[in-house]
Design a protein around this motif. Structure first.
Motif, PDB file in Angstrom:
ATOM      1  N   VAL A 135       0.845  -1.170   0.142  1.00 33.35           N
ATOM      2  CA  VAL A 135       0.077   0.159   0.105  1.00 33.35           C
ATOM      3  C   VAL A 135       0.871   1.452  -0.073  1.00 33.35           C
ATOM      4  O   VAL A 135       0.694   2.161  -0.831  1.00 33.35           O
ATOM      5  N   VAL A 136       2.093   1.257   0.745  1.00 34.88           N
ATOM      6  CA  VAL A 136       2.940   2.469   0.665  1.00 34.88           C
ATOM      7  C   VAL A 136       3.555   2.552  -0.544  1.00 34.88           C
ATOM      8  O   VAL A 136       3.591   3.541  -0.961  1.00 34.88           O
ATOM      9  N   ALA A 137       3.905   1.463  -1.214  1.00 28.09           N
ATOM     10  CA  ALA A 137       4.565   1.701  -2.572  1.00 28.09           C
ATOM     11  C   ALA A 137       3.666   2.149  -3.561  1.00 28.09           C
ATOM     12  O   ALA A 137       3.992   3.221  -4.266  1.00 28.09           O
ATOM     13  N   GLY A 161       2.060   6.961  -6.716  1.00 32.62           N
ATOM     14  CA  GLY A 161       1.081   7.757  -7.042  1.00 32.62           C
ATOM     15  C   GLY A 161       1.355   9.046  -6.925  1.00 32.62           C
ATOM     16  O   GLY A 161       1.182   9.909  -7.888  1.00 32.62           O
ATOM     17  N   GLU A 162       1.941   9.374  -5.686  1.00 33.55           N
ATOM     18  CA  GLU A 162       2.580  10.698  -5.246  1.00 33.55           C
ATOM     19  C   GLU A 162       3.511  11.263  -6.461  1.00 33.55           C
ATOM     20  O   GLU A 162       3.440  12.508  -6.776  1.00 33.55           O
ATOM     21  N   LEU A 215       1.074  10.218   4.219  1.00 29.72           N
ATOM     22  CA  LEU A 215       1.204   9.166   5.245  1.00 29.72           C
ATOM     23  C   LEU A 215       2.308   9.744   5.931  1.00 29.72           C
ATOM     24  O   LEU A 215       3.405  10.142   5.685  1.00 29.72           O
ATOM     25  N   VAL A 216       2.224   9.848   7.125  1.00 31.35           N
ATOM     26  CA  VAL A 216       2.977  10.428   8.302  1.00 31.35           C
ATOM     27  C   VAL A 216       3.347   9.439   9.333  1.00 31.35           C
ATOM     28  O   VAL A 216       2.573   8.534   9.847  1.00 31.35           O
ATOM     29  N   LEU A 274       6.680  10.050   5.741  1.00 30.35           N
ATOM     30  CA  LEU A 274       7.487   8.788   5.633  1.00 30.35           C
ATOM     31  C   LEU A 274       8.652   8.980   4.430  1.00 30.35           C
ATOM     32  O   LEU A 274       8.046   9.507   3.434  1.00 30.35           O
ATOM     33  N   PRO A 275       9.650   8.720   4.581  1.00 30.77           N
ATOM     34  CA  PRO A 275      10.724   8.642   3.485  1.00 30.77           C
ATOM     35  C   PRO A 275      10.187   7.712   2.370  1.00 30.77           C
ATOM     36  O   PRO A 275       9.606   6.902   2.734  1.00 30.77           O
TER      37      PRO A 275
END
Length: 151
Positions: free
Chosen positions: A94-96, A101-102, A115-116, A124-125
């Motif tokens: 999900v993060v990937a 997308g970002e 996402l923080v 998040l880095p």
């Protein structure tokens, strides 16, 4: 609705994974579960999915071991959908997707959710795959050793 061909016996791990979470509704349900949603009505309100589609995707995620059905945490007669340990391991996926997308789907300066880190409030880095020696993995650095499909 036509039933799609199962990929559960595929020799490819990507194909088998997509058999469980390979449509937008399923991944959005998983995303929402990470955000704390647990009830059918919460998922429906967030996603705007038709009841039959949402029911089907929730059933598939439960059958795939990504979610489990649990009694409502407030003691009511409702049931809730809770991520399993297996489902929680989808977090990097999900993060990937979020970070891809970002990077590729927003105009410079266009606002979007972020996402923080809960403790620091900082974004998040960028998540990167690294080899044992610390180098970032690129597609050219990898090779898929395929197996023959069963007859």
């Amino acid at each position: 609705m036509a039933k799609r061909k199962s990929l559960a016996d595929s020799p490819c791990p990507v194909a088998r994974s997509l058999d469980v979470v390979g449509d937008r509704w399923s991944m959005l349900i998983v995303r929402d579960a990470f955000d704390g949603l647990r009830r059918f009505g919460e998922f429906q309100a967030s996603l705007g999915a038709a009841r039959n589609i949402l029911s089907d995707r929730l059933r598939t995620l439960v059958e795939g071991g990504v979610l489990e059905i649990a009694p409502a945490s407030d003691g009511s007669a409702y049931q809730e959908y809770v991520l399993t340990a297996k489902g929680e391991t989808l977090f990097p996926v999900v993060v990937a997707l979020r970070q891809w997308g970002e990077a590729h789907l927003y105009a410079r300066g266009e606002k979007h959710s972020v996402l923080v880190d809960r403790a620091t409030g900082k974004p998040l880095p960028k998540a990167l795959l690294r080899l044992e020696d610390g180098r970032v993995v690129r597609p050219a650095d990898t090779l898929v050793k395929k197996v023959r499909a069963r007859p």
